[in-house]
Design a protein around this motif. Structure first.
Motif, PDB file in Angstrom:
ATOM      1  N   PHE A  72      43.306  45.651  47.736  1.00  0.00           N
ATOM      2  CA  PHE A  72      42.334  44.486  47.518  1.00  0.00           C
ATOM      3  C   PHE A  72      41.043  45.023  47.685  1.00  0.00           C
ATOM      4  O   PHE A  72      39.984  44.706  46.612  1.00  0.00           O
ATOM      5  N   PHE A  76      39.028  44.986  44.502  1.00  0.00           N
ATOM      6  CA  PHE A  76      37.801  43.819  44.397  1.00  0.00           C
ATOM      7  C   PHE A  76      36.553  44.369  45.043  1.00  0.00           C
ATOM      8  O   PHE A  76      35.353  43.864  44.519  1.00  0.00           O
TER       9      PHE A  76
ATOM     10  N   THR B 174      40.491  36.331  50.511  1.00  0.00           N
ATOM     11  CA  THR B 174      40.494  36.211  49.073  1.00  0.00           C
ATOM     12  C   THR B 174      39.914  34.827  48.698  1.00  0.00           C
ATOM     13  O   THR B 174      38.894  35.071  47.659  1.00  0.00           O
ATOM     14  N   THR B 175      40.200  34.025  49.229  1.00  0.00           N
ATOM     15  CA  THR B 175      39.556  32.652  48.957  1.00  0.00           C
ATOM     16  C   THR B 175      38.004  32.508  49.014  1.00  0.00           C
ATOM     17  O   THR B 175      37.263  32.185  48.258  1.00  0.00           O
ATOM     18  N   GLY B 178      36.488  34.976  46.457  1.00  0.00           N
ATOM     19  CA  GLY B 178      36.608  34.351  45.083  1.00  0.00           C
ATOM     20  C   GLY B 178      35.351  33.331  45.016  1.00  0.00           C
ATOM     21  O   GLY B 178      34.808  33.187  43.909  1.00  0.00           O
ATOM     22  N   TYR B 183      33.487  40.487  47.123  1.00  0.00           N
ATOM     23  CA  TYR B 183      34.800  40.744  48.161  1.00  0.00           C
ATOM     24  C   TYR B 183      34.546  41.803  48.829  1.00  0.00           C
ATOM     25  O   TYR B 183      35.157  41.982  49.929  1.00  0.00           O
ATOM     26  N   PHE B 187      36.669  42.066  52.652  1.00  0.00           N
ATOM     27  CA  PHE B 187      37.760  42.901  52.807  1.00  0.00           C
ATOM     28  C   PHE B 187      37.461  44.129  53.898  1.00  0.00           C
ATOM     29  O   PHE B 187      38.274  44.423  54.328  1.00  0.00           O
TER      30      PHE B 187
END
Lengths: 275, 214, 278
Positions: A72, A76, B174-175, B178, B183, B187
């Protein structure tokens, strides 16, 4: 079930290309992981503390953070830093390569360490250069011990490929979900997917067993084709089973290789045996 | 052009991530308990005298450990819509790892010398007592580091639970990412938290390994 | 050390059964044991009287250890019957017919027999005292206090009273073997099997173990079957020597006779080889 089967036959083409993508992700990731495993594993054995330190840091980092998060992050977060990896598939292959390469490095390091001292000394006595020692004497022996744990990692990698569907790649899992929404046959769709994965895992295991037989025959301890059809278990810690147990793996392997393997793996495991 | 790294955003996300991390930890603990107990049960079932039990157990173990846990999660999630995602998540993850652990236990049990069984027979110890007092304590001691490594590995697999909407750390990341179209911070922090938690634990397991003489 | 030799009190473990006169303690009746194609015991007949100490000698592979393992029910026989105290051990009586014993039957009859192994086989996860009380408490149902009391006496007897709280792995081989002897005695066996109990020991540790066994032999009436290569020990403690070769008894007799004037060629060759080795 009937509608599921008819839909299945209609989507056969899609499933075929999804299968190709899953296999590409697996093989691509595995090749990158193999290269990294040798580079990092040999670096971790270096005489120079700086080289060892760099290798250990990379190894510990990629083993200590979750593959899921790594993928990820690459997909991302990395673009924010100005690096956009051209395709999602490449992104996944890099993530697989880095993660499993780190685990593989511990396998390489452990297997080389497990080659008996006398072999090094013999090579030195023959006045071989360090490179010759490694290439002609040590690696051919260590390689045999690496194959079973590499097989574990390969199956583990295969089992990680459904992650690709989370970053928009149309892999098998993605296709199974398409199938599911098309038919409403949820359970059948996933069962079908599981069976396909099981078959893929089995094929990979057969290939790795064959590879192991070849490698062993070269060392004159061939077991022939006898061991090829056994199913070797996948192991997410990248170690052989029973980690360092005396008896571990004896059921799987003739004694000699098993000892080597268990010693190898005893030193491995998440984080490995330290600097 | 936004800043590359936004400290404010990171600050906002951290409490959420930590909240998710608690779920991650809880899932790891519960799934570990399931795996450690069920793994032993599977190992013992694979040693029974009854071939009618051994064969299906073996097939089950082979199938479960050769197929992706993520797909298993999806499959169970849709088949049992009544159960909470957390329950399904820890059960599936626990069963998945139980199949690995059963192999470890098996190796551990096989590693107990034959003389121990014979001494137990010579002392007329009943079978149950032999298992409980003689064989298992030695087998489990042998496999503790291996079990520890699997627990760490399971910890790093908990993000898979996000796919069935368990609100663990990566789900939160992730939420949040988003919602804010960014990100990098979440992350990176999630990766750091994983590293901070798993690295010292794996050092502990390595020390245990050394102490037990592996 | 010039301490007075203690006279061990073994009255508690010396609990001889009341056998009808003429009933042997152990009887092998045409016993056959094969491992694959290899016939280890070939229609073997012999018996041991109550209180007798019988040493089995012979080249390795002659079936001596197999006899002890059959008596301990660690192996199953292929043909014939083994009796202990007049009761079948390998078989059980079902409606007047002897059928091979099942596990439940074995678990009752094997209590009469104790065994000390070459490799000691102490339980490493239990301390010395726990090793000794494990079976009395969990098999005989002796209350724990009483079992501890008795275990301490036995450990004192084998010279290890100060080691009760240690783990077996911290002891020398000789000490471990003495714990194993105490552990076997704690079950008050009627028959004690000693399977090459000093073979795994360093030479300097052998004497302590043999002395303990000599004491036990001298002060109790426990029936013993011994497999050993220690011929002096065999001569000291045995009433009778059985010389085995290829699964058969080729010669038997009192120790003095066997060791001084063996008649059989095989016995002569064997003894010469063993004694020269010393």
């Amino acid at each position: 079930m009937g509608s599921f089967l008819s839909q299945l036959s209609q989507s056969w083409g899609n499933i075929g290309s999804a299968l190709v993508i899953t296999v590409e992700g697996t093989i691509g990731g595995a090749i990158l992981a193999l290269v990294l495993a040798f580079v990092l594993g040999l670096m971790a054995l270096s005489r120079f503390v700086v080289v060892r330190g760099v290798a250990r840091t990379i190894i510990e980092f990629f083993r200590g953070t979750s593959l899921y998060v790594q993928l990820f992050w690459l997909y991302f977060a990395l673009p924010v830093l100005g690096f956009k990896i051209s395709s999602a598939l490449l992104c996944a292959i890099i993530a697989f390569g880095l993660n499993f390469g780190a685990y593989g490095a511990e396998v390489v390091r452990g297997a080389i360490n497990a080659v008996p001292r006398a072999q090094w000394e013999g090579a030195i006595a023959l006045n071989m250069s360090p490179f010759q020692r490694m290439r002609l004497v040590i690696l051919p022996q260590a390689w045999v011990a690496m194959i079973p744990p590499f097989n574990n990692l390969l199956i583990q990698l295969l089992k990680s490929t459904p992650l690709m569907s989370l970053v928009t790649i149309a892999d098998l899992t993605f296709e199974a979900q398409q199938l599911r929404s098309a038919t409403g046959q949820t359970a059948w769709s996933y069962l079908f997917l599981l069976v396909v994965y099981f078959i893929l895992a089995y094929i990979l295991t057969l290939l790795m067993n064959a590879l192991e037989s070849v490698a062993k025959a070269r060392l004159g301890r061939g077991t022939g084709l006898r061991g090829i059809f056994r199913m070797r278990p996948a192991d997410p810690t990248g170690k052989s089973l029973g980690a360092g147990l005396a008896g571990a793996g004896t059921e799987i392997e003739p004694v000699e290789a098993a000892n080597l393997t268990s010693k190898t793996m005893g030193a491995g495991g998440p984080g490995g045996g330290g600097v | 052009m936004p800043k590359v790294w936004d400290w404010d955003l990171a600050g906002q996300a951290l409490p959420l991530l930590l909240q998710g991390f608690l779920v991650t930890l809880a899932a790891t603990v519960v799934a570990s308990v399931v795996a450690i107990i069920l793994g032993l049960v599977l190992a013992m079932l694979r040693r029974t005298r009854f071939a009618a039990v051994r064969a299906p157990v073996r097939a089950f173990v082979e199938f479960v450990r050769s197929t992706p846990v993520m797909v298993q999660l999806f499959a169970v999630y849709v088949v049992f819509p009544g159960l909470s995602p957390f329950t399904i998540g820890v059960t599936v993850l626990g069963i998945h790892y139980a199949t690995y652990m059963s192999e470890v236990y098996r190796a551990g049990i096989d590693g107990v010398p034959k003389g121990q069984w014979e001494a137990a027979t010579a002392l007329s110890l009943p079978r149950g007592r032999t298992w409980r007092a003689v064989i298992l304590p030695q087998a489990v001691r042998n496999v503790l580091p291996a079990l520890g490594n699997y627990v760490i590995s399971m910890f790093k697999d908990t993000p898979f639970l996000a796919v069935i909407t368990v609100h663990e750390m990566v789900f939160q990341a992730t939420t949040f990412g988003g919602d804010h179209f960014k990100y990098l911070e979440v992350f990176t922090m999630a990766a750091a938290i994983f590293l901070i938690a798993s690295y010292p634990t794996s050092l502990l397991v390595r020390r245990l390994e050394k102490r037990l003489g592996h | 050390m010039a301490t007075e030799p203690k006279i061990p009190d073994l009255s508690e473990v010396d609990t001889p059964p009341n056998l009808p006169t003429g009933t042997p303690m152990v009887q092998f009746d045409k016993v056959v044991k094969r491992f694959g194609d290899n016939v280890v015991l070939d229609h073997l007949d012999f018996s041991v009287e109550q209180g007798e100490r019988v040493t089995l000698i012979g080249p390795s592979g002659s079936g001596k250890t197999t006899i002890l393992r059959l008596l301990m029910t660690l192996e199953r026989i292929n043909d014939g019957v083994i009796y202990v105290e007049g009761q079948p051990l390998s078989h059980m009586d079902r409606g007047g017919k002897l059928v091979p014993a099942n596990e439940r039957y074995l678990s009752t009859v094997r209590k009469k027999i104790g065994m000390v192994f070459q490799q000691f086989n102490l339980f490493p996860n239990m301390k010395v005292l726990e090793n000794v009380i494990e079976a009395p408490v969990h098999v005989l149902g002796v209350p724990k206090d009483e079992a501890v009391e008795r275990a301490k006496k036995l450990l004192d007897l084998v010279g290890l009273a100060d080691r009760v709280g240690q783990h077996p792995t911290s002891l020398s081989g000789g000490q471990q073997q003495r714990v194993a002897i105490a552990r076997a005695l704690a079950m008050q066996p009627d028959v004690l099997l000693l399977d090459e109990v000093t073979s795994a020991l360093d030479p300097e540790l052998v004497a302590d173990v043999l002395n303990v066994l000599r004491d036990i032999a001298r002060t109790t009436t426990i029936t013993m079957l011994i497999v050993t290569h220690e011929m002096h020990f065999a001569r000291d403690v045995s009433n009778r020597i059985l010389m085995f070769d290829k699964g058969r008894i080729v010669e038997e007799g009192a120790p003095d006779k066997i060791f001084s004037e063996p008649e059989n060629d095989r016995t002569q060759t064997f003894l010469r080889a063993v004694l020269e080795e010393r």
